[in-house]
Write an enzyme that holds these catalytic residues in place. Structure first.
Site: not given
Ligand code: FAD
Length: 470
Positions: A272, A275, A303, A338, A356, A379
């Site tokens: 993650e 990502w 759209w 997420n 989007w 997005w």
């Molecule tokens: P955990 O599951 O604990 O993951 C640990 C870390 O990994 C996160 O803190 C984050 O830095 C990174 N991570 C995890 N999933 C993703 C992912 N899919 N993409 C990129 N990095 C990821 N994340 C943001 O930090 N900022 C945003 O503005 C943002 N906008 C999003 C918009 C959409 C439409 C979607 C679908 C996802 C977005 N995310 C964003 C990604 C993701 O949803 C969040 O990073 C995650 O939910 C954060 O929660 P957590 O720290 O508990 O995640």
């Protein structure tokens, strides 16, 4: 140690531990620590501004009240500080937003002309985007090979650095601004809910990581999909503001995963972070990512512009309980899980056929972790227009997603309390509940909770047709 004075410019690295730029600055001698709220760059969202206010306060405390804050054009402010004070060097950790890169190179060349030493460091990414390339030296466009072939086969992320010892901190005598003067807090008090949910700052971020290692990492791989389970780290705002570095999270999770035999959960968490790296990588190599469709065939996508749809979505009034729970979670807490982000985003762009950009902007304003790279890449991923996008036929069904990922309904009931008495069978599709069930649950559709704003099957078919035509 020399007797140089180094200006250290805090940006998205609001921490003392594992801060490479600050660490190196402290080796030179005295350090003038500064933060600039650059009002010439794109405006931060309201929730981010709230977070920043509190994060700067914690940073200032950790710096024994020596943080110097400014507001204005970063280049002009830096030059002014240098002119008024005796500064030998300027250090910072790199940011990757295209406007920051442009500003930073301008500043670097100005400082060079003034014979001021200027150095930047990597404090936010595990791998520099220009270091990970395909064999033909072009950037990856697909996340899995980027991460497994590109990142994992490069040098391992560096180990975290300690907090600099004996920091000799200086105050700028010509600057009287305080964090309050940055005017980051909202005038209308919408932040009560957010306040209750978060402890901001480096110390809180460290605690959060420790707690996650103890209580969340085990079973992360499976349970990270369930919004009511405590298995996600919620580190995202801390990572965004650099209150903790990805290196700290990477090494701590890796070590815990190995020592407890939770490697599948550890590896999943690290992927993650992968990502996150991929989003920054895309933003670096494709700086139009925040605004333009990565795949330009999407420029012709039909759209629909429908203000009612966008407003209903923003307010959590779509009539689809899991979507509404997510949108209300966002509004009340500044965060959304997420899995739910994917569901609400798919609903906006696929079922409602809204561009989007509407989702990007709302998330930007409401998320405490709003991040140009992650938000833009995610997005575009959901819309299908991104580099490594979700396949166009993947349209999340908010009813089955709710049933699967919130099986006891506790998440949805918490954020949509007007449905809390509905039995599980109807919680995600109240329009199918018999009249007597609605009545005994206190639900009057169209009055206490909206009718669905679109029909799922019809809207799904329209979207599929539109996507197929591309
Ligand atoms: P955990 O599951 O604990 O993951 C640990 C870390 O990994 C996160 O803190 C984050 O830095 C990174 N991570 C995890 N999933 C993703 C992912 N899919 N993409 C990129 N990095 C990821 N994340 C943001 O930090 N900022 C945003 O503005 C943002 N906008 C999003 C918009 C959409 C439409 C979607 C679908 C996802 C977005 N995310 C964003 C990604 C993701 O949803 C969040 O990073 C995650 O939910 C954060 O929660 P957590 O720290 O508990 O995640």
């Amino acid at each position: 140690m020399t007797d140089k004075i180094t200006l250290f410019w805090f940006r998205q690295d609001l921490r003392l531990i594992d801060n490479p730029g600050l660490f190196e600055a402290s080796k030179n001698g005295a350090v003038l620590p500064i933060y600039i709220l650059d009002n010439t760059t794109p405006k931060m969202g309201s929730a981010s501004r709230w977070w920043l206010h509190h994060s700067l306060n914690v940073l200032n405390q950790n710096l024994d009240n020596s943080l110097n804050v400014y507001i204005g054009n970063a280049k002009n402010i830096l030059l002014e500080i240098i002119q008024k004070n005796t500064i030998d060097a300027v250090y910072w950790n790199r940011c990757y937003e295209p406007y920051r890169i442009a500003n930073d190179s301008l500043i670097k060349s100005e400082l060079k002309n003034l014979n001021i030493e200027c150095k930047s460091f990597n404090g936010s990414l595990l791998w520099e985007p220009w270091e990970v390339l395909k064999q033909d030296k072009t950037p990856y466009k697909v996340s899995t090979p980027f991460y497994t072939r590109g990142c994992l086969q490069s040098a391992s992320p560096r180990c975290p650095l300690p907090k600099p010892k004996n920091l000799n901190l200086l105050k700028d005598p010509f600057n009287l601004k305080t964090i309050k003067d940055l005017d980051l807090l909202p005038k209308i008090k919408w932040d009560e809910g957010i306040k209750k949910c978060w402890n901001v700052g480096e110390n809180a971020a460290q605690l959060k990581l420790t707690k996650f290692l103890e209580d969340g990492l085990k079973d992360y791989k499976e349970n990270r999909n369930y919004p009511s389970k405590k298995n996600v780290s919620r580190l995202s705002p801390h990572l965004h503001f650099g209150e903790i570095s990805p290196n700290q999270a990477w090494h701590a999770v890796k070590a815990q995963g190995l020592s407890q035999n939770w490697t599948k959960d550890g590896d999943c968490f690290l992927s993650e972070l992968g990502w996150r790296e991929f989003s920054y990588y895309l933003l670096y190599h494709f700086p139009n990512l925040p605004n333009k469709n990565f795949q330009n065939k999407f420029d012709n996508f039909p759209w629909v512009d429908n203000e009612f749809y966008v407003k209903s979505w923003q307010m959590g009034q779509t009539g689809y309980p899991i979507v509404d729970a997510g949108m209300r979670e966002l509004w009340q807490t500044g965060y959304m899980h997420n899995r739910i982000r994917m569901i609400v985003a798919s609903f906006l762009v696929k079922n409602l056929l809204q561009h989007w950009h509407y989702g990007r902007d709302w998330f930007w304003d409401c998320l405490v972790d709003a991040d140009l790279a992650n938000n833009s890449a995610s997005w575009q991923w959901v819309a299908g227009s991104g580099a490594d996008a979700a396949p166009y036929f993947r349209i999340f069904n908010p009813v089955t997603q709710g049933e699967k990922f919130d099986p006891d309904g506790s998440y949805t009931r918490f954020f949509v309390p007007e449905l809390s008495k509905l039995p599980n069978k109807y919680l995600f599709k109240p329009w199918e509940a018999p009249e007597n069930v609605l009545k005994s649950s206190g639900v009057v559709l169209g009055i206490t909770y909206p009718h669905p704003i679109v029909n799922l099957t019809v809207s799904r078919n329209i979207a599929l047709e539109a996507y197929k035509k591309l």
